[in-house]
Design an enzyme around this catalytic site. Structure first.
Site, PDB file in Angstrom:
ATOM      1  N   LYS A 115       0.841  -1.245  -0.061  1.00 43.70           N
ATOM      2  CA  LYS A 115       0.047  -0.116   0.227  1.00 43.70           C
ATOM      3  C   LYS A 115       0.851   1.308  -0.228  1.00 43.70           C
ATOM      4  CE  LYS A 115      -4.591  -1.606   1.777  1.00 43.70           C
ATOM      5  NZ  LYS A 115      -5.450  -1.493   3.111  1.00 43.70           N
ATOM      6  N   LYS A 198      -9.449 -12.129  -8.785  1.00 40.56           N
ATOM      7  CA  LYS A 198     -10.255 -12.165  -7.697  1.00 40.56           C
ATOM      8  C   LYS A 198     -11.251 -10.994  -7.764  1.00 40.56           C
ATOM      9  CE  LYS A 198      -9.070 -10.554  -3.255  1.00 40.56           C
ATOM     10  NZ  LYS A 198     -10.019 -10.105  -2.265  1.00 40.56           N
ATOM     11  N   LYS A 201     -13.925  -5.369  -4.076  1.00 43.01           N
ATOM     12  CA  LYS A 201     -14.527  -4.112  -4.228  1.00 43.01           C
ATOM     13  C   LYS A 201     -13.707  -2.976  -5.039  1.00 43.01           C
ATOM     14  CE  LYS A 201     -14.767  -4.290   0.815  1.00 43.01           C
ATOM     15  NZ  LYS A 201     -13.406  -4.346   1.469  1.00 43.01           N
TER      16      LYS A 201
HETATM   17  P1  ATP Z   1     -10.485  -5.175  -1.312  1.00 41.94           P
HETATM   18  O1  ATP Z   1     -10.816  -5.029  -2.659  1.00 41.94           O
HETATM   19  O2  ATP Z   1     -10.466  -3.738  -0.522  1.00 41.94           O
HETATM   20  O3  ATP Z   1      -9.152  -5.608  -0.806  1.00 41.94           O
HETATM   21  P2  ATP Z   1     -12.115  -7.050  -1.104  1.00 41.94           P
HETATM   22  O4  ATP Z   1     -13.244  -7.183  -1.840  1.00 41.94           O
HETATM   23  O5  ATP Z   1     -10.917  -8.106  -1.369  1.00 41.94           O
HETATM   24  O6  ATP Z   1     -11.650  -5.841  -0.493  1.00 41.94           O
HETATM   25  P3  ATP Z   1     -12.005  -7.704   1.882  1.00 41.94           P
HETATM   26  O7  ATP Z   1     -12.616  -6.688   2.970  1.00 41.94           O
HETATM   27  O8  ATP Z   1     -10.350  -7.557   1.775  1.00 41.94           O
HETATM   28  O9  ATP Z   1     -12.590  -7.682   0.645  1.00 41.94           O
HETATM   29  O10 ATP Z   1     -12.199  -8.996   2.751  1.00 41.94           O
HETATM   30  C1  ATP Z   1     -13.447  -9.591   3.299  1.00 41.94           C
HETATM   31  C2  ATP Z   1     -13.593 -10.826   3.373  1.00 41.94           C
HETATM   32  O11 ATP Z   1     -14.008 -11.376   1.920  1.00 41.94           O
HETATM   33  C3  ATP Z   1     -12.203 -11.498   3.574  1.00 41.94           C
HETATM   34  O12 ATP Z   1     -12.188 -12.648   4.476  1.00 41.94           O
HETATM   35  C4  ATP Z   1     -11.786 -12.028   2.286  1.00 41.94           C
HETATM   36  O13 ATP Z   1     -10.890 -13.293   2.118  1.00 41.94           O
HETATM   37  C5  ATP Z   1     -13.015 -12.380   1.721  1.00 41.94           C
HETATM   38  N1  ATP Z   1     -12.886 -12.075   0.202  1.00 41.94           N
HETATM   39  C6  ATP Z   1     -12.799 -10.938  -0.675  1.00 41.94           C
HETATM   40  N2  ATP Z   1     -12.699 -11.350  -1.747  1.00 41.94           N
HETATM   41  C7  ATP Z   1     -12.957 -12.257  -1.971  1.00 41.94           C
HETATM   42  C8  ATP Z   1     -13.456 -13.384  -3.395  1.00 41.94           C
HETATM   43  N3  ATP Z   1     -13.147 -12.822  -4.426  1.00 41.94           N
HETATM   44  N4  ATP Z   1     -13.587 -14.638  -3.043  1.00 41.94           N
HETATM   45  C9  ATP Z   1     -13.477 -15.167  -2.028  1.00 41.94           C
HETATM   46  N5  ATP Z   1     -13.493 -14.343  -0.762  1.00 41.94           N
HETATM   47  C10 ATP Z   1     -13.281 -13.025  -0.731  1.00 41.94           C
END
Ligand code: ATP
Ligand code: LTN
Length: 334
Positions: A115, A198, A201
């Site tokens: 980051k 993956k 968001k």
């Molecule tokens: P960012 O894009 O801000 O990293 P994110 O969408 O990856 O956010 P997080 O807030 O980091 O989401 O994750 C919240 C939870 O959801 C974590 O336990 C993470 O492992 C799970 N998660 C996030 N994206 C996925 C995905 N594409 N598939 C499965 N699990 C996910």
């Protein structure tokens, strides 16, 4: 006091809606775990401000995040679902943990390195640097045995274990050493437009994200436009058919069936048929969650009451641990 093992997990209020990756990869597992664990789920708004946030949006998203978790099955009677800033012990313990963390040790955290490299060191806050010690405080205050997280958080839980062991050996046994429970790779959901990445968001485009709060018409459109391939066969093959494989995973998980059985049902049929059926299943899953989320948001006083009740429970447990820490370190208590 229950004698169930304790789990703690956190989610940042950094988005307007959870996506289907969060739902399948994390939330459905938490809903299951609340039956057998003494569960703490925390909306980590103090972690969220380690990067710039719009104040009104942060406040709204904090409630929104909690509401979606309740709507999706986290039961506030069973689990302690609370907001981090409602429990001052998190920042108080984080300070103490900062003082036993090496500068180099914190500097090795890959999330910080990624980051801060992305934003440049002048735009990276000291809060971003101390983020892992606040996370350690979250976990250790509740004497958590198990911490369900994604692979990206493994290093932070390892640091938490090291800090807990260091504190215990320096000051006497105070903290339970937590174990990370890393989410299964099979529960990973990919972007609909870019099925090699993956679903996230922070993705560049909304088109690849299936959000819990999307209107069903929007969800259907996104699914119908999801990237597939030219061979026309509905078959799971992550390497050569990442788009179709991702849709098959979502279909199977949401309908509680195996990928094979879904594959057999749609053998010889076109992508259009398959996508239409998938859109229906996604709508069936998300519509009640969306409705319940909106109901909760329509009555903010009731939602706040739920969160304050949980915060009282969390404060009671957290302050017990914090008092022990203060005594051990020689800090005069309030
Ligand atoms: P960012 O894009 O801000 O990293 P994110 O969408 O990856 O956010 P997080 O807030 O980091 O989401 O994750 C919240 C939870 O959801 C974590 O336990 C993470 O492992 C799970 N998660 C996030 N994206 C996925 C995905 N594409 N598939 C499965 N699990 C996910
Ligand atoms: N850093 C985590 C969120 C988080 C967390 C926690 C997870 C903050 N505190 C304590 C587990 C336990 C993330 O970004 N997913």
């Amino acid at each position: 006091m229950s004698n169930k093992p304790i789990i703690f997990s956190g989610m940042q209020p950094s988005s307007g809606s959870l996506h289907i990756g969060n739902y399948i990869g994390a939330l459905t597992q938490w809903v299951e775990m609340q039956e057998t664990f003494d569960a703490y789920f925390c909306v980590v708004n103090l972690h969220a401000i380690t990067v710039p946030q719009d104040p009104a949006e942060l406040a709204a998203r904090t409630r929104l995040t909690a509401a979606q978790y309740i709507a999706a099955g986290i039961d506030p009677e069973k689990s302690t679902l609370f907001v981090q800033s409602h429990v001052p012990a998190h920042t108080e313990l984080a300070w103490v943990l900062n003082t036993i963390t090496g500068f180099g040790e914190a500097g090795r955290m890959t999330q910080f390195k990624d980051k801060s490299q992305r934003h440049g060191s002048d735009k990276s806050s000291v809060g971003l640097f101390t983020y892992p010690m606040l996370m350690a405080a979250d976990i250790l205050l509740y004497q958590a045995n198990t911490v369900p997280v994604g692979e990206d958080q493994r290093q932070h839980v390892e640091l938490t274990r090291n800090l807990a062991e260091r504190f215990n050996s320096r000051y006497g046994h105070t903290f339970t050493i937590p174990t990370p429970q890393i989410q299964k790779e099979t529960a990973k959901i990919y972007d609909l437009q870019d099925p090699e990445s993956k679903m996230s968001k922070s993705a560049a485009s909304e088109a690849g994200l299936l959000s819990i709060l999307d209107d069903p018409a929007v969800t259907t459109k996104k699914i119908m436009r999801a990237v597939t391939d030219a061979d026309g066969e509905i078959r799971f093959d992550r390497e050569n058919k990442p788009g179709v494989s991702n849709l098959l995973t979502i279909f199977a998980v949401l309908s509680h069936r195996s990928v094979e059985s879904v594959q057999n049902e749609f053998a010889g049929r076109g992508y259009g048929d398959f996508k239409k059926a998938l859109a229906e299943i996604v709508a069936e899953t998300f519509t009640p969650i969306r409705n319940r989320t909106n109901e909760l948001l329509d009555d903010p006083a009731e939602l706040d009451r739920i969160l304050f009740t949980a915060a009282e429970r969390a404060n009671a447990t957290a302050n017990q641990t914090l008092n022990t820490v203060y005594d051990r370190v020689g800090l005069l208590r309030r």
